[in-house]
Design an enzyme around this catalytic site. Structure first.
Site, PDB file in Angstrom:
ATOM      1  CG  ASP A  13      -9.513  -4.817  -0.094  1.00  0.00           C
ATOM      2  OD1 ASP A  13      -9.686  -3.959   0.785  1.00  0.00           O
ATOM      3  OD2 ASP A  13      -9.596  -4.565  -1.309  1.00  0.00           O
ATOM      4  CE  LYS A  16      -4.408  -3.598   5.037  1.00  0.00           C
ATOM      5  NZ  LYS A  16      -4.938  -4.243   3.817  1.00  0.00           N
ATOM      6  N   GLY A  40     -10.103   0.704   3.440  1.00  0.00           N
ATOM      7  CA  GLY A  40     -11.416   0.410   3.988  1.00  0.00           C
ATOM      8  C   GLY A  40     -11.279  -0.821   4.848  1.00  0.00           C
ATOM      9  CG  HIS A  41      -8.619  -1.157   7.416  1.00  0.00           C
ATOM     10  ND1 HIS A  41      -7.577  -0.509   8.008  1.00  0.00           N
ATOM     11  CD2 HIS A  41      -8.171  -1.506   6.184  1.00  0.00           C
ATOM     12  CE1 HIS A  41      -6.555  -0.463   7.163  1.00  0.00           C
ATOM     13  NE2 HIS A  41      -6.899  -1.058   6.047  1.00  0.00           N
ATOM     14  CD  GLN A 223      -3.438   1.859   0.941  1.00  0.00           C
ATOM     15  OE1 GLN A 223      -2.480   2.364   1.501  1.00  0.00           O
ATOM     16  NE2 GLN A 223      -4.650   2.297   1.150  1.00  0.00           N
TER      17      GLN A 223
HETATM   18  P1  IMO Z   1      -7.036  -1.535   2.288  1.00  0.00           P
HETATM   19  O1  IMO Z   1      -6.277  -0.833   3.385  1.00  0.00           O
HETATM   20  C1  IMO Z   1      -7.329  -2.514  -1.917  1.00  0.00           C
HETATM   21  C2  IMO Z   1      -5.865   0.451  -4.781  1.00  0.00           C
HETATM   22  C3  IMO Z   1      -6.842   1.158  -5.682  1.00  0.00           C
HETATM   23  C4  IMO Z   1      -5.978   1.360  -6.904  1.00  0.00           C
HETATM   24  C5  IMO Z   1      -4.608   1.668  -6.321  1.00  0.00           C
HETATM   25  C6  IMO Z   1      -4.278   3.146  -6.243  1.00  0.00           C
HETATM   26  O2  IMO Z   1      -8.507  -1.588   2.503  1.00  0.00           O
HETATM   27  O3  IMO Z   1      -6.440  -2.862   2.005  1.00  0.00           O
HETATM   28  P2  IMO Z   1      -5.131   5.086  -4.639  1.00  0.00           P
HETATM   29  O4  IMO Z   1      -6.517   5.616  -4.401  1.00  0.00           O
HETATM   30  O5  IMO Z   1      -4.483   4.532  -3.401  1.00  0.00           O
HETATM   31  O6  IMO Z   1      -4.245   6.039  -5.365  1.00  0.00           O
HETATM   32  O7  IMO Z   1      -5.356   3.860  -5.653  1.00  0.00           O
HETATM   33  O8  IMO Z   1      -4.620   1.108  -5.017  1.00  0.00           O
HETATM   34  N1  IMO Z   1      -6.147   0.556  -3.337  1.00  0.00           N
HETATM   35  C7  IMO Z   1      -6.587  -0.462  -2.583  1.00  0.00           C
HETATM   36  N2  IMO Z   1      -6.944  -1.722  -2.929  1.00  0.00           N
HETATM   37  N3  IMO Z   1      -7.358  -2.161  -0.621  1.00  0.00           N
HETATM   38  C8  IMO Z   1      -6.987  -0.910  -0.258  1.00  0.00           C
HETATM   39  O9  IMO Z   1      -6.845  -0.553   1.022  1.00  0.00           O
HETATM   40  C9  IMO Z   1      -6.614   0.021  -1.257  1.00  0.00           C
HETATM   41  N4  IMO Z   1      -6.217   1.311  -1.265  1.00  0.00           N
HETATM   42  C10 IMO Z   1      -5.912   1.631  -2.530  1.00  0.00           C
HETATM   43  O10 IMO Z   1      -7.972   0.366  -5.942  1.00  0.00           O
HETATM   44  O11 IMO Z   1      -5.870   0.150  -7.624  1.00  0.00           O
HETATM   45 MG    MG Z   2     -10.165  -2.511   2.013  1.00  0.00          MG
END
Ligand code: IMO
Ligand code: MG
Length: 430
Positions: A13, A16, A40-41, A223
């Site tokens: 978050d 990106k 979630g972009h 992530q």
């Molecule tokens: P973007 O791309 C923030 C976090 C989840 C959890 C951990 C594991 O938008 O930056 P998972 O469902 O992947 O097995 O969860 O990773 N998490 C994210 N946190 N931004 C994301 O994606 C995330 N994708 C997974 O909240 O702590």
């Molecule tokens: Mg996100």
């Protein structure tokens, strides 16, 4: 430079989606190399916030080629839903969107298992997105996964599905009727395998050809580094490698094909889900950042935990990813604060730590050592030139560069693509 990896340096978050949308105009190919629809972009499209989970935001430019590679886990149902939304918006997809035949497929049982593990009180709660990401990657590593190429071949798929349902039977029967589950999967498969087929390609070959032709290729992570399976806050991580090395295995190319790595870093820190977060704020300032930055999960809607900028995390990220360039996002969200703190080191049992520790206990119990700086003292939103930023904002940027050991080349001052300024005249990443 013709290839660039763009990745998150914190806990995801970082912005990106917006950054890739900003850079995609200059790229020919935009390639997602790991993660799944846990991402979630959010970006601004037609003046409204628009969220993409799987498809790179380059898709919003009609001529760009967008690719999902082998490192990604693909939920065919979620992919179809995303494509349907884009098609409704009259965005052309066919002929310029491709999915690797080697990517693994997320099936409904992965989501069920994700949910079961999260509610099992004898297990460590991770706070996952419950999209089935972890269980799908687990199957990949256990060599029982189903890849896109297997999914679109009915005979192979049926055999692998039976194998998987059988080995997962004991677990699944606690939460569902397996016969019904299988019927549902088969019903979806009839539609989704046909839908998926037209996008399937050997994406490693496609990308090698593009690089050979000197096309501009942008590789995007989902992530962030602190959610990386190896270098994040294990076990509170995702199940893939968002770090720059992940681009190599996740795409099927040698590391020598990566010309540069751009780290996306937020002017403060956030995290969703469980796990250590040394600079987390539980006070009014944390609430201020959450409101000002609209820090609510784009995938799950959960409020994000907020805290000060953590230079220990960033130094770790800069090293692990080989980052030379950074884009600082959401600087505008610090407007209105009288004082800003930056964590320069951690303290644990009387010792000062400059490098991010591996121990989950130290990560949990260490205390941040802060340096205090004055607030930005002015408005940064709407500023179109670096020189016009308030003096304190420039000082903050310079101090962050010193602390983390990489250059902040770009600054994002709002959610729109246009709200991005270079830090100097000669910034050219791509
Ligand atoms: P973007 O791309 C923030 C976090 C989840 C959890 C951990 C594991 O938008 O930056 P998972 O469902 O992947 O097995 O969860 O990773 N998490 C994210 N946190 N931004 C994301 O994606 C995330 N994708 C997974 O909240 O702590
Ligand atoms: Mg996100």
């Amino acid at each position: 430079m013709s290839t660039l990896v763009v990745l998150g340096t914190q806990w995801g978050d970082e912005g990106k989606g917006k950054v890739v949308h900003y850079l995609a105009e200059q790229a020919d190919y935009i390639v997602r190399y790991q993660g799944g629809n846990n991402a979630g972009h959010t970006l601004i499209y037609e003046n409204k916030p628009f969220v993409l989970h799987l498809i790179p935001s380059g898709i919003l430019f009609p001529k760009k080629i967008c690719i999902i590679t082998n490192g990604v886990v693909v939920d065919p149902k979620a992919l179809k839903e995303e494509i349907d939304v884009l098609k409704k918006k009259k965005i052309p997809i066919d002929g310029r969107f491709f999915v690797s035949e080697r990517a693994h497929v997320i099936l409904p049982y992965h989501k069920l298992i994700d949910g079961m593990l999260e509610s099992d009180t004898t297990q460590t709660k991770i706070g996952t997105t419950k999209k089935g990401i972890g269980p799908c990657y687990t199957d990949k590593v256990r060599r029982v996964g189903i890849r896109v190429i297997d999914y679109i071949d009915k005979e192979v798929f049926l055999e692998l599905l039976d194998q998987n349902l059988k080995e997962k039977e004991n677990m699944l029967k606690r939460v569902c009727d397996i016969k019904k589950l299988k019927a549902e999967i088969l019903k979806d498969h009839a539609v989704l395998s046909k839908f998926l087929k037209k996008y399937v390609a050997d994406t490693s070959v496609m990308i090698a050809d593009a690089i050979a032709k000197k096309k501009k290729v942008l590789f995007e992570s989902a992530q962030g580094t602190m959610l990386d399976l190896d270098y994040g806050t294990y076990p509170f991580v995702t199940s893939s490698n968002p770090t720059s090395g992940g681009a190599s295995t996740g795409v099927g190319m040698g590391p020598s094909n990566v010309d540069a790595v751009l780290g996306v870093v937020k002017a403060y820190t956030t995290r969703v889900g469980e796990g250590p977060f040394p600079t987390e704020l539980f006070d009014k300032t944390g609430e201020f950042l959450r409101e000002k930055g609209q820090e609510f999960g784009a995938t799950t809607g959960r409020p994000r935990r907020c805290g000060w900028f953590d230079a220990v995390v960033l130094r770790h990220s800069v090293r692990v990813n080989g980052i030379k360039h950074l884009i600082l996002t959401k600087l505008d969200c610090l407007e209105g604060l009288d004082k800003i703190k930056v964590c320069v080191a951690y303290k644990y049992k009387g010792k000062i730590l400059k490098d991010f520790p591996a121990s989950r206990i130290v990560q949990r119990d260490c205390k941040p050592v802060y340096e205090e700086m004055p607030g930005l003292n002015g408005i940064v939103r709407g500023v179109t030139k670096f020189e016009k930023l308030p003096a304190n904002a420039k000082k903050y940027i310079k101090r962050l560069e010193q602390l983390v050991g990489a250059k902040i080349d770009l600054i994002s001052l709002g959610r729109k693509r246009e709200e991005t300024i270079p830090a100097s005249k000669n910034v050219k990443l791509f």
